[in-house]
Enzyme design. Sequence first.
Site, PDB file in Angstrom:
ATOM      1  CG  HIS A 231      -1.947  -1.052   1.234  1.00 16.84           C
ATOM      2  ND1 HIS A 231      -2.421  -1.631   2.386  1.00 16.84           N
ATOM      3  CD2 HIS A 231      -2.601  -1.653   0.221  1.00 16.84           C
ATOM      4  CE1 HIS A 231      -3.330  -2.539   2.081  1.00 16.84           C
ATOM      5  NE2 HIS A 231      -3.446  -2.575   0.769  1.00 16.84           N
TER       6      HIS A 231
ATOM      7  CB  SER B  80       3.775 -13.474  16.321  1.00 12.65           C
ATOM      8  OG  SER B  80       3.023 -14.618  16.721  1.00 12.65           O
TER       9      SER B  80
END
Length: 608
Positions: A273, A302
Amino acid sequence: MATGNIFSKTTQALFYNYKQLPIQRMLDFDFLCGRQTPSVAGIINPGSEGFQKLFFGQEEIAIPVHSTIEAAAAAHPTADVFINFASFRSAAASSLSALQQPTIRVVAIIAEGVPESDAKHLIAYARSNNKVIIGPATVGGIQAGAFKIGDTAGTIDNIIACKLYRPGSVGFVSKSGGMSNEMYNTIARVTDGIYEGIAIGGDVFPGSTLSDHVLRFNNIPQVKMMVVLGELGGTDEYSLVDALKEGKVNKPVVAWVSGTCARLFKSEVQFGHAGAKSGGDMESAQGKNQALRDAGAVVPDSYEAFETSIKETFQKLVEEGKIDPVTEVTPPPIPEDLNIAIKSGKVRAPTHIISTISDDRGEEPCYAGVPMSTIIEKGYGVGDVISLLWFKRSLPRYCTQFIEICVMLCADHGPCVSGAHNTIVTARAGKDLVSSLVSGLLTIGPRFGGAIDDAARYFKDACDRGLTPYEFVEGMKKKGIRVPGIGHRIKSRDNRDKRVQLLQKYAHTHFPSVKYMEYAVQVETYTLSKANNLVLNVDGAIGSLFLDLLAGSGMFTKAEIDDIVNIGYLNGLFVLARSIGFIGHTFDQKRLKQPLYRHPWEDVLYTK
């Protein structure tokens, strides 16, 4: 920014820039959810108007198509969502126009790469007018069991797997549209599913932020917990951090900011992005995750542990009695599109049209199996194309050249014949080319043009049966039938038709056999003994010579020749040829700006 629900089971949208697949996916989702009305009220396709056929379950429906945003908004005042599939070049202007419509509350901008200055302007306008922008660079959003934008959540199979056909208890917001699909699945596995999911878009300046939607979810009673997926780059997540610290969010938030691997690279990394660009510590995934953790969000160590954190948070709310897990329902089956069912081998459907002369499905169109490039490279002419499309074979060059000669000789016969006259009158009435051409073509029949077909039929029958010219002509006379192909108003024994002479000369030079033409000449000899103007005319010449072409080429069976004559191929040749002249007369009248035609009184016999 809105403070609660922005969608419902009655929400309807205007869809900008027609795209069949995402619209059909919206309608299939509607059917899956048991909606009573389609979620797409109208389509805006600049320059087009009318209706677009689509399916709502098993029922085929017609959705209105409008040429402007203003017209669509006026026609569908209850449609308050604008789904913009315009390109990045025009997305800003069309989105602003939609925001300016009083009926539009939410605008979803799918395009990626909208200029940042335009995005800022749109955001400012939306916020000052209490409207919501989702995007740019978004796949959209979904309220489970109620409404979805475009391609959000992907295929129907994925939507069913993610239990999006009915509402759950989780509010989800993400920057990534692709990861939204993954997370819908993850959330469905460990909770009762989402209530609403939004992908805000991956551009640097999204129209609405992660915290905007979390704060909105916080005010929706059906949402019991929130899941947030951010990404490195920018500072959007810190507005959520502030909201958590200020106590504006009183429901559990499970969050993860992706991009922790950026620190493994020695230089700054740009992810997929525009806004996902690694910067300093504050913009890093690690920095944001720690800030969210410190503010009270549930943040795993995580991404792999993200699912477990969501599951544990949900189960705790169930144990505390804050969530009554949703009772599962069975969604209705979506009727499968016929082309998909055929490809999968589930059904077989009969075709509606048979074509043996052309095929446009490959890399290039083919005429009777001959690729277009071959036709051009080999220098094929109009006669060759006719031989392929009409006769489905490549005829010898002398045959195709004869066809071209016939077309040239029959292209026009002056302005006074019935077809040309009709064409001229129609053109002078101000009608268009096609109308003028058709008015002329409609006069072609047994008395004009169609005599070629009849000449071929009668000459062939008489010759094949071995009738003498006397027997043929007198037999026709007894039946009250004039011999087609014989006779002319102007031409005579001493003033032969030059066109007939040219055709006969060409045939004598190139045709291996002229049996039928010689028979026609013998008939002419007999008819001239009766009257000086009963000559073989151009219709008779073409009709008899075409019989010689078909028989002499050796490429047609007797049955095929009979078929060609009976079907009316020769009439088709006249129609093709004379169209050239009719079109010319139309252009001529238009170019000369001729007024409406009125037949003169003195040319009419008025009688009782």
